[in-house]
Design a protein around this motif. Structure first.
Motif, mmCIF file in Angstrom:
data_model
loop_
_atom_site.group_PDB
_atom_site.id
_atom_site.type_symbol
_atom_site.label_atom_id
_atom_site.label_comp_id
_atom_site.label_asym_id
_atom_site.label_seq_id
_atom_site.Cartn_x
_atom_site.Cartn_y
_atom_site.Cartn_z
ATOM 1 N N SER A 32 0.830 -1.213 0.000
ATOM 2 C CA SER A 32 0.000 0.000 0.000
ATOM 3 C C SER A 32 0.858 1.254 0.000
ATOM 4 O O SER A 32 0.540 2.235 -0.693
ATOM 5 C CB SER A 32 -0.931 -0.002 1.217
ATOM 6 O OG SER A 32 -0.181 -0.057 2.424
ATOM 7 N N ASP A 33 1.965 1.241 0.764
ATOM 8 C CA ASP A 33 2.852 2.405 0.796
ATOM 9 C C ASP A 33 3.544 2.611 -0.541
ATOM 10 O O ASP A 33 3.672 3.741 -1.023
ATOM 11 C CB ASP A 33 3.910 2.237 1.896
ATOM 12 C CG ASP A 33 3.301 2.279 3.286
ATOM 13 O OD1 ASP A 33 2.264 2.963 3.441
ATOM 14 O OD2 ASP A 33 3.853 1.637 4.202
ATOM 15 N N SER A 36 1.119 3.986 -3.205
ATOM 16 C CA SER A 36 0.692 5.362 -2.977
ATOM 17 C C SER A 36 1.821 6.369 -3.140
ATOM 18 O O SER A 36 1.577 7.538 -3.452
ATOM 19 C CB SER A 36 0.094 5.499 -1.572
ATOM 20 O OG SER A 36 1.061 5.221 -0.582
ATOM 21 N N GLN A 37 3.083 5.935 -2.960
ATOM 22 C CA GLN A 37 4.209 6.874 -2.985
ATOM 23 C C GLN A 37 5.006 6.855 -4.285
ATOM 24 O O GLN A 37 5.711 7.821 -4.583
ATOM 25 C CB GLN A 37 5.154 6.581 -1.814
ATOM 26 C CG GLN A 37 4.533 6.812 -0.453
ATOM 27 C CD GLN A 37 5.532 6.603 0.675
ATOM 28 O OE1 GLN A 37 6.710 6.941 0.559
ATOM 29 N NE2 GLN A 37 5.073 6.033 1.789
ATOM 30 N N ASP A 39 5.283 7.231 -8.132
ATOM 31 C CA ASP A 39 4.582 7.762 -9.302
ATOM 32 C C ASP A 39 4.960 6.947 -10.521
ATOM 33 O O ASP A 39 6.149 6.777 -10.831
ATOM 34 C CB ASP A 39 4.946 9.228 -9.526
ATOM 35 C CG ASP A 39 4.422 10.122 -8.413
ATOM 36 O OD1 ASP A 39 3.225 10.007 -8.109
ATOM 37 O OD2 ASP A 39 5.207 10.914 -7.865
ATOM 38 N N CYS A 57 -5.040 7.512 -13.099
ATOM 39 C CA CYS A 57 -4.136 7.630 -11.967
ATOM 40 C C CYS A 57 -4.890 7.264 -10.689
ATOM 41 O O CYS A 57 -6.077 6.928 -10.732
ATOM 42 C CB CYS A 57 -3.557 9.049 -11.870
ATOM 43 S SG CYS A 57 -4.820 10.323 -11.678
ATOM 44 N N GLU A 58 -4.198 7.327 -9.563
ATOM 45 C CA GLU A 58 -4.820 6.964 -8.287
ATOM 46 C C GLU A 58 -5.917 7.942 -7.889
ATOM 47 O O GLU A 58 -6.804 7.611 -7.108
ATOM 48 C CB GLU A 58 -3.751 6.903 -7.191
ATOM 49 C CG GLU A 58 -2.811 5.721 -7.289
ATOM 50 C CD GLU A 58 -3.545 4.384 -7.177
ATOM 51 O OE1 GLU A 58 -4.412 4.250 -6.277
ATOM 52 O OE2 GLU A 58 -3.267 3.492 -7.975
ATOM 53 N N TYR A 59 -5.888 9.142 -8.444
ATOM 54 C CA TYR A 59 -6.816 10.186 -8.014
ATOM 55 C C TYR A 59 -8.193 10.064 -8.658
ATOM 56 O O TYR A 59 -9.129 10.737 -8.230
ATOM 57 C CB TYR A 59 -6.212 11.564 -8.296
ATOM 58 C CG TYR A 59 -4.792 11.669 -7.816
ATOM 59 C CD1 TYR A 59 -4.502 11.559 -6.448
ATOM 60 C CD2 TYR A 59 -3.731 11.826 -8.702
ATOM 61 C CE1 TYR A 59 -3.201 11.619 -5.996
ATOM 62 C CE2 TYR A 59 -2.427 11.891 -8.251
ATOM 63 C CZ TYR A 59 -2.165 11.785 -6.904
ATOM 64 O OH TYR A 59 -0.872 11.831 -6.456
#
Length: 245
Positions: A32-33, A36-37, A39, A57-59
């Protein structure tokens, strides 16, 4: 985790997906880290309803579906996907139109997407914005994430985190095969008046940040590469020919 992030910073952007997949298999407890970190190079999908492409993307992701900023629908369809509030959606539509103009003026084409959502932990909102501008051989991927704090006495705190991933490859007879890739990340914090609106403040911050990132990439990657190439293979006009013995 620190070592994994250090390794990812040193890997070429075009190999990010392969490197990240390998790290996920080695460090499943930090999946998960890492996701999320780290790119990753941007991918795109076409919204058939509007005939426009948008960035994945994640957003704008929910489960395995991605929300289009044009139709506000998920692809593939997702019944209970999260959607921005009516106020944020109105701001999101306006932001996409504005940044499309900005993209065309600065990059003469490419794809841009702006996504907005409520922050569950703070009284504010965040904006995720990415852009892909194509070079002759390669890509320029830029991701800007802006966190907007609550307004206090006509001002708000803005935190901008920007990442640019550059990949360039040439292959012709005159120069041969050449590959250049790298990434850079910077952060900016500012307290600004909200009199002109959030979009004006976001636009100015992104414009200033991209100018700094372009200069940094030019100095670090292109400048250093040119210096090394000219040292190993000096241009013909500076080569001193020894006199015949």
């Amino acid at each position: 985790m620190e070592a994994a992030m250090g390794l990812m910073r040193r890997m070429p952007p075009k190999h990010t997906e392969t490197s990240l997949s390998a790290l996920l298999s080695l460090l499943p407890q930090h999946s998960s880290d890492l996701l999320s970190q780290v790119d990753q190079p941007l991918q795109v999908l076409c919204d058939m309803e509007y005939g426009k492409e948008f960035i994945l993307c994640e957003y704008n992701r929910d489960a395995d579906s991605y929300r289009s900023p044009w139709s506000n629908k998920y692809h593939p369809p997702l019944e209970d996907g999260s959607l921005p509030s009516l106020e944020l959606r109105k701001l999101e539509v306006e932001a996409n139109d504005i940044f499309a103009i900005y993209r065309d003026q600065y990059y003469e084409g490419g794809i841009s997407s702006v996504y907005m959502w409520e922050d569950d932990n703070e009284d504010g909102s965040k904006t995720g914005q990415g852009r892909r501008g194509y070079l002759q051989e390669g890509a320029w991927d830029a991701i800007h994430v802006i966190e907007v704090g609550p307004e206090e006495e006509g001002t708000a705190h803005y935190r901008l985190t920007s990442t640019v991933m550059l990949s360039l490859t040439t292959d012709n007879e005159s120069s041969g095969t050449f590959s250049l890739s790298g990434s850079i990340r910077r952060q900016m914090n500012m307290h600004l008046s909200t009199e002109e609106g959030h979009l004006c403040n976001m636009g100015r911050m992104i414009e200033e940040m991209e100018s700094k990132l372009r200069n940094s990439l030019d100095q670090v990657y292109f400048g250093k590469t040119k210096e090394m190439v000219c040292t190993l293979r000096p241009p013909s006009e500076v080569v001193m020919r020894l006199p015949d013995s």
